[in-house]
Design a protein around this motif. Structure first.
Motif, PDB file in Angstrom:
ATOM      1  N   THR A  38      -3.018  -2.619 -11.234  1.00 21.69           N
ATOM      2  CA  THR A  38      -3.895  -2.396 -10.091  1.00 21.69           C
ATOM      3  C   THR A  38      -3.053  -2.083  -8.860  1.00 21.69           C
ATOM      4  O   THR A  38      -1.842  -2.279  -8.844  1.00 21.69           O
ATOM      5  CB  THR A  38      -4.739  -3.654  -9.795  1.00 21.69           C
ATOM      6  N   GLU A  39      -3.729  -1.613  -7.833  1.00 21.73           N
ATOM      7  CA  GLU A  39      -3.037  -1.385  -6.562  1.00 21.73           C
ATOM      8  C   GLU A  39      -2.658  -2.748  -5.990  1.00 21.73           C
ATOM      9  O   GLU A  39      -3.511  -3.618  -5.830  1.00 21.73           O
ATOM     10  CB  GLU A  39      -3.964  -0.646  -5.604  1.00 21.73           C
ATOM     11  N   GLN A  40      -1.415  -2.948  -5.715  1.00 16.84           N
ATOM     12  CA  GLN A  40      -0.933  -4.262  -5.286  1.00 16.84           C
ATOM     13  C   GLN A  40      -0.985  -4.402  -3.766  1.00 16.84           C
ATOM     14  O   GLN A  40       0.029  -4.450  -3.095  1.00 16.84           O
ATOM     15  CB  GLN A  40       0.475  -4.499  -5.818  1.00 16.84           C
ATOM     16  N   THR A  41      -2.203  -4.510  -3.249  1.00 16.32           N
ATOM     17  CA  THR A  41      -2.380  -4.701  -1.818  1.00 16.32           C
ATOM     18  C   THR A  41      -2.285  -6.192  -1.497  1.00 16.32           C
ATOM     19  O   THR A  41      -2.509  -7.036  -2.371  1.00 16.32           O
ATOM     20  CB  THR A  41      -3.749  -4.174  -1.355  1.00 16.32           C
ATOM     21  N   THR A  42      -1.990  -6.493  -0.266  1.00 13.97           N
ATOM     22  CA  THR A  42      -1.949  -7.892   0.155  1.00 13.97           C
ATOM     23  C   THR A  42      -3.306  -8.549  -0.092  1.00 13.97           C
ATOM     24  O   THR A  42      -3.380  -9.653  -0.619  1.00 13.97           O
ATOM     25  CB  THR A  42      -1.581  -8.001   1.649  1.00 13.97           C
TER      26      THR A  42
END
Length: 101
Positions: A38-42
């Motif tokens: 997945t997109e590893q956003t905060t």
């Protein structure tokens, strides 16, 4: 082991941000490893940490410590499309798997 893998250069700012919020390095690494697809956003990793860490491992500002959470539904206001989208959200699905409705 996840704790021994070096972080990729693009993961460092997010990892530092989460550690700055009080999460332990090994927990941040575990979250990063669990979310490789997945997109590893905060925000995404923060949600994962809050859902998957035991309460005693959460930083003080994220631990519920026996408090209850209020869930607000938009259905009464005629926003059924938004309410359906909210219930399909992965976090809502995860909470339901723990017995929340």
């Amino acid at each position: 082991d996840d704790e021994e893998l070096p972080l990729a250069e693009e993961q460092l700012p997010t990892a530092r941000r989460l550690q700055g919020m009080g999460f332990q390095e090994q927990h941040v690494r575990k979250a990063l490893a669990a979310n490789l697809d997945t997109e590893q956003t905060t925000d995404g990793l923060l949600k994962w940490l809050c859902l998957h860490l035991p309460e005693e491992a959460l930083p003080k500002q994220f631990a519920a410590k026996g408090k209850t959470l209020d869930v607000v539904s938009n259905r009464a206001k005629g926003n059924s499309d938004q309410a359906e989208a909210a219930t399909a959200h992965p976090i809502a699905t995860a909470l339901r798997s723990y017995g929340f409705r």
